[in-house]
Design a protein around this motif. Sequence first.
Motif, PDB file in Angstrom:
ATOM      1  N   SER A 276      14.951 -44.604 -30.451  1.00 14.45           N
ATOM      2  CA  SER A 276      14.100 -43.938 -30.909  1.00 14.45           C
ATOM      3  C   SER A 276      13.757 -42.626 -29.895  1.00 14.45           C
ATOM      4  CB  SER A 276      12.730 -44.691 -30.942  1.00 14.45           C
ATOM      5  OG  SER A 276      12.856 -45.634 -32.181  1.00 14.45           O
ATOM      6  N   HIS A 277      13.376 -41.351 -30.433  1.00 17.20           N
ATOM      7  CA  HIS A 277      13.114 -40.527 -29.795  1.00 17.20           C
ATOM      8  C   HIS A 277      14.377 -39.710 -29.466  1.00 17.20           C
ATOM      9  CE1 HIS A 277       9.316 -41.731 -30.635  1.00 17.20           C
ATOM     10  NE2 HIS A 277       8.961 -42.255 -29.510  1.00 17.20           N
ATOM     11  N   VAL A 278      15.026 -40.368 -28.253  1.00 15.53           N
ATOM     12  CA  VAL A 278      16.501 -40.006 -27.825  1.00 15.53           C
ATOM     13  C   VAL A 278      16.828 -38.652 -27.708  1.00 15.53           C
ATOM     14  CG1 VAL A 278      18.744 -40.658 -28.431  1.00 15.53           C
ATOM     15  CG2 VAL A 278      16.829 -41.380 -29.724  1.00 15.53           C
ATOM     16  N   ASN A 279      15.790 -37.952 -26.849  1.00 18.50           N
ATOM     17  CA  ASN A 279      15.830 -36.661 -26.721  1.00 18.50           C
ATOM     18  C   ASN A 279      16.985 -36.187 -26.217  1.00 18.50           C
ATOM     19  OD1 ASN A 279      12.731 -37.186 -27.165  1.00 18.50           O
ATOM     20  ND2 ASN A 279      12.754 -35.077 -27.179  1.00 18.50           N
ATOM     21  N   GLU A 280      17.593 -36.966 -25.015  1.00 17.87           N
ATOM     22  CA  GLU A 280      18.912 -36.261 -24.565  1.00 17.87           C
ATOM     23  C   GLU A 280      19.916 -37.269 -24.952  1.00 17.87           C
ATOM     24  OE1 GLU A 280      18.727 -36.486 -20.152  1.00 17.87           O
ATOM     25  OE2 GLU A 280      16.726 -35.426 -19.899  1.00 17.87           O
ATOM     26  N   GLY A 281      19.783 -37.690 -26.257  1.00 15.00           N
ATOM     27  CA  GLY A 281      20.835 -38.337 -26.918  1.00 15.00           C
ATOM     28  C   GLY A 281      22.284 -37.360 -26.975  1.00 15.00           C
ATOM     29  N   PHE A 282      22.086 -36.191 -27.517  1.00 15.10           N
ATOM     30  CA  PHE A 282      23.065 -35.160 -27.423  1.00 15.10           C
ATOM     31  C   PHE A 282      24.184 -35.244 -26.386  1.00 15.10           C
ATOM     32  CE2 PHE A 282      19.978 -32.926 -25.505  1.00 15.10           C
ATOM     33  CZ  PHE A 282      20.617 -32.052 -24.540  1.00 15.10           C
ATOM     34  N   LYS A 283      23.741 -35.770 -25.088  1.00 13.02           N
ATOM     35  CA  LYS A 283      24.549 -36.128 -23.949  1.00 13.02           C
ATOM     36  C   LYS A 283      25.359 -37.347 -23.957  1.00 13.02           C
ATOM     37  CE  LYS A 283      21.328 -33.802 -20.805  1.00 13.02           C
ATOM     38  NZ  LYS A 283      20.538 -34.192 -19.382  1.00 13.02           N
ATOM     39  N   VAL A 284      25.125 -38.212 -24.961  1.00 15.29           N
ATOM     40  CA  VAL A 284      25.707 -39.476 -24.763  1.00 15.29           C
ATOM     41  C   VAL A 284      26.039 -39.609 -26.488  1.00 15.29           C
ATOM     42  CG1 VAL A 284      25.099 -40.455 -22.547  1.00 15.29           C
ATOM     43  CG2 VAL A 284      23.456 -40.651 -24.767  1.00 15.29           C
ATOM     44  N   ALA A 285      26.277 -38.909 -27.323  1.00 16.19           N
ATOM     45  CA  ALA A 285      26.373 -38.948 -28.533  1.00 16.19           C
ATOM     46  C   ALA A 285      27.818 -39.732 -28.788  1.00 16.19           C
ATOM     47  CB  ALA A 285      26.465 -37.757 -29.282  1.00 16.19           C
ATOM     48  N   GLY A 294      22.355 -46.333 -34.232  1.00 17.32           N
ATOM     49  CA  GLY A 294      21.892 -44.926 -34.524  1.00 17.32           C
ATOM     50  C   GLY A 294      20.923 -44.706 -33.767  1.00 17.32           C
ATOM     51  N   ALA A 295      20.539 -43.381 -34.006  1.00 12.99           N
ATOM     52  CA  ALA A 295      19.314 -42.597 -33.216  1.00 12.99           C
ATOM     53  C   ALA A 295      18.236 -42.125 -34.166  1.00 12.99           C
ATOM     54  CB  ALA A 295      19.882 -41.724 -32.480  1.00 12.99           C
ATOM     55  N   SER A 296      16.844 -42.444 -33.822  1.00 10.95           N
ATOM     56  CA  SER A 296      15.951 -41.927 -34.794  1.00 10.95           C
ATOM     57  C   SER A 296      15.051 -41.033 -33.721  1.00 10.95           C
ATOM     58  CB  SER A 296      14.918 -42.882 -35.145  1.00 10.95           C
ATOM     59  OG  SER A 296      13.949 -42.458 -35.844  1.00 10.95           O
ATOM     60  N   VAL A 297      15.362 -39.499 -34.096  1.00 15.80           N
ATOM     61  CA  VAL A 297      14.730 -38.463 -33.208  1.00 15.80           C
ATOM     62  C   VAL A 297      13.675 -37.732 -33.599  1.00 15.80           C
ATOM     63  CG1 VAL A 297      17.246 -38.449 -32.327  1.00 15.80           C
ATOM     64  CG2 VAL A 297      16.414 -36.742 -34.135  1.00 15.80           C
ATOM     65  N   PHE A 298      13.086 -36.885 -32.716  1.00 11.29           N
ATOM     66  CA  PHE A 298      12.063 -35.825 -33.207  1.00 11.29           C
ATOM     67  C   PHE A 298      12.926 -34.768 -33.481  1.00 11.29           C
ATOM     68  CE2 PHE A 298       9.126 -38.051 -29.885  1.00 11.29           C
ATOM     69  CZ  PHE A 298       8.590 -38.596 -30.841  1.00 11.29           C
ATOM     70  N   SER A 299      12.388 -33.917 -34.465  1.00 14.30           N
ATOM     71  CA  SER A 299      13.097 -32.699 -34.988  1.00 14.30           C
ATOM     72  C   SER A 299      13.038 -31.606 -33.769  1.00 14.30           C
ATOM     73  CB  SER A 299      12.765 -32.145 -36.167  1.00 14.30           C
ATOM     74  OG  SER A 299      11.302 -31.724 -36.032  1.00 14.30           O
ATOM     75  N   ASP A 300      11.839 -31.402 -33.129  1.00 12.94           N
ATOM     76  CA  ASP A 300      11.724 -30.494 -32.224  1.00 12.94           C
ATOM     77  C   ASP A 300      10.633 -30.731 -31.084  1.00 12.94           C
ATOM     78  OD1 ASP A 300       9.901 -29.976 -33.648  1.00 12.94           O
ATOM     79  OD2 ASP A 300      10.198 -27.972 -34.593  1.00 12.94           O
ATOM     80  N   TRP A 301      10.266 -31.890 -31.055  1.00  7.57           N
ATOM     81  CA  TRP A 301       9.363 -32.320 -29.998  1.00  7.57           C
ATOM     82  C   TRP A 301       9.749 -32.574 -28.702  1.00  7.57           C
ATOM     83  CZ3 TRP A 301       5.240 -36.498 -31.905  1.00  7.57           C
ATOM     84  CH2 TRP A 301       4.390 -35.789 -32.998  1.00  7.57           C
ATOM     85  N   TYR A 314      18.721 -28.946 -31.520  1.00  3.66           N
ATOM     86  CA  TYR A 314      19.968 -29.191 -32.262  1.00  3.66           C
ATOM     87  C   TYR A 314      20.305 -30.381 -32.049  1.00  3.66           C
ATOM     88  CZ  TYR A 314      20.835 -23.913 -32.579  1.00  3.66           C
ATOM     89  OH  TYR A 314      20.676 -22.868 -33.037  1.00  3.66           O
ATOM     90  N   ASN A 315      19.654 -31.406 -31.368  1.00  4.76           N
ATOM     91  CA  ASN A 315      19.976 -32.677 -31.237  1.00  4.76           C
ATOM     92  C   ASN A 315      20.306 -33.555 -32.377  1.00  4.76           C
ATOM     93  OD1 ASN A 315      19.970 -34.999 -29.529  1.00  4.76           O
ATOM     94  ND2 ASN A 315      17.909 -35.420 -29.722  1.00  4.76           N
ATOM     95  N   ALA A 316      19.345 -33.432 -33.436  1.00  7.14           N
ATOM     96  CA  ALA A 316      19.928 -34.223 -34.714  1.00  7.14           C
ATOM     97  C   ALA A 316      21.114 -33.816 -35.217  1.00  7.14           C
ATOM     98  CB  ALA A 316      18.831 -34.061 -35.722  1.00  7.14           C
ATOM     99  N   ALA A 317      21.414 -32.404 -35.301  1.00  7.23           N
ATOM    100  CA  ALA A 317      22.863 -31.950 -35.770  1.00  7.23           C
ATOM    101  C   ALA A 317      23.933 -32.375 -34.857  1.00  7.23           C
ATOM    102  CB  ALA A 317      22.498 -30.528 -35.931  1.00  7.23           C
ATOM    103  N   ILE A 318      23.735 -32.362 -33.795  1.00  3.31           N
ATOM    104  CA  ILE A 318      24.902 -32.904 -32.612  1.00  3.31           C
ATOM    105  C   ILE A 318      25.172 -34.370 -32.903  1.00  3.31           C
ATOM    106  CG2 ILE A 318      25.533 -33.078 -30.451  1.00  3.31           C
ATOM    107  CD1 ILE A 318      23.794 -30.571 -29.651  1.00  3.31           C
TER     108      ILE A 318
END
Length: 456
Positions: A276-285, A294-301, A314-318
Amino acid sequence: MNKTLLLLAGLLIWLGTQGFAQENSAADVLIKNTHVITITNGTLENTDVLIQDGIIKEIGANLKAKKNIPIVDAAGQYLMPGIIDAHSHLALEIVNEASSPITSEVQMRDVIDPFDISIYRALAGGTTISHAMHGSANVIGGQNVTLKHRYGTADPGKLIMEEAPRTIKFALGENPTRVHGIGKNLQPRSRMGVEAVIRNGFEEALQYKRVWANWEKDKQDKKTISTPPKYNSRLQTLVDILEGEIIIHCHSYRADEIYMLIQVCQEYGIDNIVFSHVNEGFKVAPELAKHTMGASVFSDWWAYKFEVYYSTAYNAAILTKNGVVTSINSDSDELIRHLYHEAAKTQRYGGLSDEEALALITINPAKQLGIDQFVGSIEVGKQADLVLFDKHPLSIYAIPQMTWVDGVKFFDRATDEADQRLKINVKRSPDPFRLSTGTHNCMQDVDMLFTENQDF
């Protein structure tokens, strides 16, 4: 006189248990002439959807309904699956059991508040299901509960989606280290201490499992008389996690910690995990796509505290483009009403298609909660959790008009009353502001550990 008062009181209690939601006694409806956004099978133009006994019975043109079944003419409007929030604290009396770094024995289903006005407000935003989670004060917190927003009942049990599998809350980073390390001088005080708590908990659970296995073996020998081991619900829950019976939903921000828990779970054979939140998830996609649900993220928090300083809209899109089952969550009783707006942001930041963006708040969170065979798309045989918009739901001008749960209409904008609260004082502030815990609710009920005098 006393008899009259008793009868009046009984009547009021009975009315309170019946609820008020529009047409909440009917689970049959025919919705006609609408744009049906199925999520899994494209958008069907000028299409009807027939619901019987709370289940989607037919999808097609010129459908006929039995006599007395309500008919909704939705010409020019857009019907989509009910929105699902994979990370919420909605309708909970209390969020954190902060007494220990591991509290896997507690269950959020024990503290459901069916009178929470935020349930109705979520319905007004098209959200029909929320994942009511323990907070992030603990490394391994309590067991969560998946709720259907059947607002209007006084029975907490009627909100529970019984088909949903068990889930549990984990948390990494500052929240558990502050509450236990700094707040109580207990492990964990550091990020490596968080990993140690998880490993120690799993190892203790394996020992507990072996003790029970040995006792079961000894029972087969009639010459041996032994008493059973002492049952421990905390350790048994951890055993259930190791055996794949419970889905982990883990509060996380930093890429290094996300990767750490992925490695720990691999070591113990666990693959039922959602971050959840996974703000730096794009680094380990790629790792999230390969090893998790999966990953449940904020859109822009982000940047509301130091450990979450670095992120991107761009986290969710990446994550999506890398094959991660991605959802957008609210973690907020207010933002839960606007998840369709949050999904639309991924078209501005990442250029996701309509189908990809809407999947973030429907079928993808359903997959993360293990309920996608029941909800998350408009398909024959699925439960009729639906929301009708006047315009395309990704338009900034779109407004939900009606919301159904199991075919029952719980929100209708045309007949919406000024105040739909069942119990609390209508003059009371509906959304008390918690200065110390910020914009979301993960640290609710541990405010005393986040005072201005606390040295972090």
